[in-house]
Design a protein around this motif. Structure first.
Motif, PDB file in Angstrom:
ATOM      1  N   MET A 145       0.612  -0.818   0.014  1.00 33.05           N
ATOM      2  CA  MET A 145       0.327   0.000   0.134  1.00 33.05           C
ATOM      3  C   MET A 145       0.804   1.293   0.096  1.00 33.05           C
ATOM      4  O   MET A 145       1.507   0.906   0.517  1.00 33.05           O
ATOM      5  CB  MET A 145      -0.896  -0.197   0.908  1.00 33.05           C
ATOM      6  CG  MET A 145      -2.140  -0.932   1.188  1.00 33.05           C
ATOM      7  SD  MET A 145      -3.441  -0.661   1.338  1.00 33.05           S
ATOM      8  CE  MET A 145      -3.604   0.656   2.218  1.00 33.05           C
ATOM      9  N   PRO A 146       0.586   2.183  -0.822  1.00 35.45           N
ATOM     10  CA  PRO A 146       1.133   3.220  -0.107  1.00 35.45           C
ATOM     11  C   PRO A 146       1.340   4.098   1.136  1.00 35.45           C
ATOM     12  O   PRO A 146       2.430   4.657   0.906  1.00 35.45           O
ATOM     13  CB  PRO A 146      -0.117   4.433  -1.459  1.00 35.45           C
ATOM     14  CG  PRO A 146      -0.304   3.895  -1.734  1.00 35.45           C
ATOM     15  CD  PRO A 146      -0.849   2.459  -1.383  1.00 35.45           C
ATOM     16  N   ARG A 188     -10.077 -14.768   8.015  1.00 37.72           N
ATOM     17  CA  ARG A 188     -10.736 -13.187   8.209  1.00 37.72           C
ATOM     18  C   ARG A 188      -9.837 -12.610   7.842  1.00 37.72           C
ATOM     19  O   ARG A 188      -9.382 -11.421   6.782  1.00 37.72           O
ATOM     20  CB  ARG A 188     -11.766 -12.964   8.755  1.00 37.72           C
ATOM     21  CG  ARG A 188     -13.146 -13.324   9.121  1.00 37.72           C
ATOM     22  CD  ARG A 188     -14.028 -13.573   9.657  1.00 37.72           C
ATOM     23  NE  ARG A 188     -15.029 -14.473   9.517  1.00 37.72           N
ATOM     24  CZ  ARG A 188     -16.265 -14.301  11.016  1.00 37.72           C
ATOM     25  NH1 ARG A 188     -15.965 -13.516  11.354  1.00 37.72           N
ATOM     26  NH2 ARG A 188     -17.509 -14.508  10.285  1.00 37.72           N
ATOM     27  N   MET A 189      -8.407 -12.791   8.252  1.00 31.65           N
ATOM     28  CA  MET A 189      -7.433 -11.939   8.623  1.00 31.65           C
ATOM     29  C   MET A 189      -6.257 -12.269   6.816  1.00 31.65           C
ATOM     30  O   MET A 189      -6.003 -10.698   6.209  1.00 31.65           O
ATOM     31  CB  MET A 189      -6.142 -11.929   9.276  1.00 31.65           C
ATOM     32  CG  MET A 189      -6.847 -11.863  10.882  1.00 31.65           C
ATOM     33  SD  MET A 189      -6.862  -9.474  10.808  1.00 31.65           S
ATOM     34  CE  MET A 189      -5.258  -9.256  10.394  1.00 31.65           C
ATOM     35  N   VAL A 190      -6.782 -12.769   6.691  1.00 34.43           N
ATOM     36  CA  VAL A 190      -5.765 -13.478   4.951  1.00 34.43           C
ATOM     37  C   VAL A 190      -6.762 -12.494   4.462  1.00 34.43           C
ATOM     38  O   VAL A 190      -6.308 -11.810   3.143  1.00 34.43           O
ATOM     39  CB  VAL A 190      -5.742 -14.471   4.577  1.00 34.43           C
ATOM     40  CG1 VAL A 190      -5.397 -14.953   3.244  1.00 34.43           C
ATOM     41  CG2 VAL A 190      -5.134 -15.276   5.266  1.00 34.43           C
ATOM     42  N   TYR A 191      -8.207 -13.079   4.248  1.00 36.83           N
ATOM     43  CA  TYR A 191      -8.753 -11.726   3.175  1.00 36.83           C
ATOM     44  C   TYR A 191      -8.661  -9.994   3.466  1.00 36.83           C
ATOM     45  O   TYR A 191      -8.856  -9.354   2.520  1.00 36.83           O
ATOM     46  CB  TYR A 191     -10.882 -11.838   3.715  1.00 36.83           C
ATOM     47  CG  TYR A 191     -11.480 -11.432   3.230  1.00 36.83           C
ATOM     48  CD1 TYR A 191     -12.251 -11.769   1.926  1.00 36.83           C
ATOM     49  CD2 TYR A 191     -11.914  -9.825   3.680  1.00 36.83           C
ATOM     50  CE1 TYR A 191     -13.292 -11.082   1.593  1.00 36.83           C
ATOM     51  CE2 TYR A 191     -13.057  -9.575   2.866  1.00 36.83           C
ATOM     52  CZ  TYR A 191     -13.648  -9.374   1.425  1.00 36.83           C
ATOM     53  OH  TYR A 191     -14.271  -8.799   1.159  1.00 36.83           O
ATOM     54  N   TYR A 192      -8.621  -9.318   4.771  1.00 35.83           N
ATOM     55  CA  TYR A 192      -8.849  -8.390   5.099  1.00 35.83           C
ATOM     56  C   TYR A 192      -6.919  -7.842   4.616  1.00 35.83           C
ATOM     57  O   TYR A 192      -7.115  -6.313   3.460  1.00 35.83           O
ATOM     58  CB  TYR A 192      -8.315  -7.698   7.086  1.00 35.83           C
ATOM     59  CG  TYR A 192      -8.174  -6.648   6.975  1.00 35.83           C
ATOM     60  CD1 TYR A 192      -9.158  -5.373   6.694  1.00 35.83           C
ATOM     61  CD2 TYR A 192      -6.772  -6.894   7.389  1.00 35.83           C
ATOM     62  CE1 TYR A 192      -8.622  -4.359   7.401  1.00 35.83           C
ATOM     63  CE2 TYR A 192      -6.887  -5.035   8.121  1.00 35.83           C
ATOM     64  CZ  TYR A 192      -7.310  -4.112   7.744  1.00 35.83           C
ATOM     65  OH  TYR A 192      -6.975  -3.478   8.295  1.00 35.83           O
ATOM     66  N   LEU A 213      -6.723  -2.610   0.871  1.00 31.90           N
ATOM     67  CA  LEU A 213      -6.723  -1.070  -0.167  1.00 31.90           C
ATOM     68  C   LEU A 213      -7.797  -0.745  -0.078  1.00 31.90           C
ATOM     69  O   LEU A 213      -7.999   1.052   0.099  1.00 31.90           O
ATOM     70  CB  LEU A 213      -6.741  -1.270  -1.733  1.00 31.90           C
ATOM     71  CG  LEU A 213      -5.373  -2.409  -1.669  1.00 31.90           C
ATOM     72  CD1 LEU A 213      -5.712  -2.817  -2.911  1.00 31.90           C
ATOM     73  CD2 LEU A 213      -4.005  -0.867  -1.665  1.00 31.90           C
ATOM     74  N   ARG A 214      -8.981  -0.883  -0.236  1.00 33.04           N
ATOM     75  CA  ARG A 214     -10.381  -0.450  -0.415  1.00 33.04           C
ATOM     76  C   ARG A 214     -10.661  -0.255   0.852  1.00 33.04           C
ATOM     77  O   ARG A 214     -11.526   0.926   1.725  1.00 33.04           O
ATOM     78  CB  ARG A 214     -11.886  -1.364   0.038  1.00 33.04           C
ATOM     79  CG  ARG A 214     -13.219  -0.828  -0.976  1.00 33.04           C
ATOM     80  CD  ARG A 214     -14.058  -2.253  -1.197  1.00 33.04           C
ATOM     81  NE  ARG A 214     -14.700  -2.450  -0.488  1.00 33.04           N
ATOM     82  CZ  ARG A 214     -14.404  -3.496  -0.015  1.00 33.04           C
ATOM     83  NH1 ARG A 214     -13.973  -4.223  -0.354  1.00 33.04           N
ATOM     84  NH2 ARG A 214     -14.713  -4.396   1.366  1.00 33.04           N
ATOM     85  N   PHE A 229      -8.099   2.909  -0.400  1.00 32.56           N
ATOM     86  CA  PHE A 229      -8.036   3.189  -1.663  1.00 32.56           C
ATOM     87  C   PHE A 229      -8.053   2.800  -3.207  1.00 32.56           C
ATOM     88  O   PHE A 229      -8.419   1.137  -3.301  1.00 32.56           O
ATOM     89  CB  PHE A 229      -6.431   2.348  -2.393  1.00 32.56           C
ATOM     90  CG  PHE A 229      -5.111   3.245  -1.634  1.00 32.56           C
ATOM     91  CD1 PHE A 229      -4.896   4.499  -1.366  1.00 32.56           C
ATOM     92  CD2 PHE A 229      -4.865   3.038   0.054  1.00 32.56           C
ATOM     93  CE1 PHE A 229      -3.866   5.326  -0.510  1.00 32.56           C
ATOM     94  CE2 PHE A 229      -4.038   3.905   1.102  1.00 32.56           C
ATOM     95  CZ  PHE A 229      -3.580   5.036   0.443  1.00 32.56           C
ATOM     96  N   ASP A 230      -9.976   3.283  -3.308  1.00 34.98           N
ATOM     97  CA  ASP A 230     -10.960   2.241  -3.686  1.00 34.98           C
ATOM     98  C   ASP A 230      -9.972   2.276  -5.390  1.00 34.98           C
ATOM     99  O   ASP A 230     -10.519   0.671  -5.917  1.00 34.98           O
ATOM    100  CB  ASP A 230     -11.566   3.012  -4.498  1.00 34.98           C
ATOM    101  CG  ASP A 230     -12.401   3.302  -2.432  1.00 34.98           C
ATOM    102  OD1 ASP A 230     -12.216   2.188  -1.859  1.00 34.98           O
ATOM    103  OD2 ASP A 230     -13.244   4.363  -2.765  1.00 34.98           O
ATOM    104  N   LYS A 231      -9.489   2.800  -5.894  1.00 38.45           N
ATOM    105  CA  LYS A 231      -9.272   2.897  -7.664  1.00 38.45           C
ATOM    106  C   LYS A 231      -8.397   1.656  -7.577  1.00 38.45           C
ATOM    107  O   LYS A 231      -7.673   1.579  -8.241  1.00 38.45           O
ATOM    108  CB  LYS A 231      -8.264   3.857  -8.240  1.00 38.45           C
ATOM    109  CG  LYS A 231      -8.946   5.437  -8.013  1.00 38.45           C
ATOM    110  CD  LYS A 231      -9.046   6.161  -8.904  1.00 38.45           C
ATOM    111  CE  LYS A 231     -10.100   7.817  -8.653  1.00 38.45           C
ATOM    112  NZ  LYS A 231      -9.265   8.567  -9.149  1.00 38.45           N
TER     113      LYS A 231
END
Length: 155
Positions: free
Chosen positions: A1-2, A82-86, A91-92, A96-98
């Motif tokens: 992530m940025p 759930r942590m793997v999913y998270y 980003l979302r 960072f929706d884009k």
């Protein structure tokens, strides 16, 4: 992530000898430290070393990270999934929706699905979810953020 990153790290069982071999001073009584304290110290040293290298490379000085390392114990199967999913959908979550977790350059999601050799424990993770197809389905299902909100460390 940025602006930050998340790691999901499995801590192997280790003996006092192995910990001392990793550079803990001999005056430290390892038996009095919790696993969390040992892990925090090892990560602290890693981040300091990384920051020093970047500072030398970029000709800069000072702290590289704005906030301290934080950790949370993943202590059950549902929490792990759930942590793997998270981690892949963060980003979302962080605005960072884009950016798309399936194609984001710095996400492990795509790397886990590639057949190339890696130091990641990809096969273990894919087997955990029941294979590649189930891993992809799990990520595509869309978990309600409230389901994992209490499991994360946020400001």
């Amino acid at each position: 992530m940025p602006n930050h990153f998340h790691l999901l790290v499995r801590i192997k069982p280790f003996s006092e000898f192995e910990v001392k071999a990793k550079g803990f001073p001999s005056k430290t009584d390892i038996s009095k430290l919790s696993v969390g304290e040992i892990v925090s110290e090892l990560f602290r040293r890693f981040f300091m070393s990384y920051a020093k290298s970047i500072n030398i490379q970029e000709g800069r000085s000072g702290s590289l990270f704005q906030k301290f390392f934080r950790r949370k114990l993943v202590d059950n199967d549902i929490y792990f999934s759930r942590m793997v999913y998270y981690i892949h959908h963060q980003l979302r979550h962080h605005g960072f929706d884009k950016l798309d977790y399936r194609t984001y350059e710095w996400s492990s999601y795509r790397r886990i699905l590639e057949d190339r050799k890696s130091s990641l424990k990809k096969m273990e993770l894919l087997e955990w979810f029941g294979g590649k197809i189930e891993f992809i389905k799990f990520h595509a299902q869309g978990l309600d953020e409230q389901v994992i909100e209490h499991l994360t460390i946020e400001d």
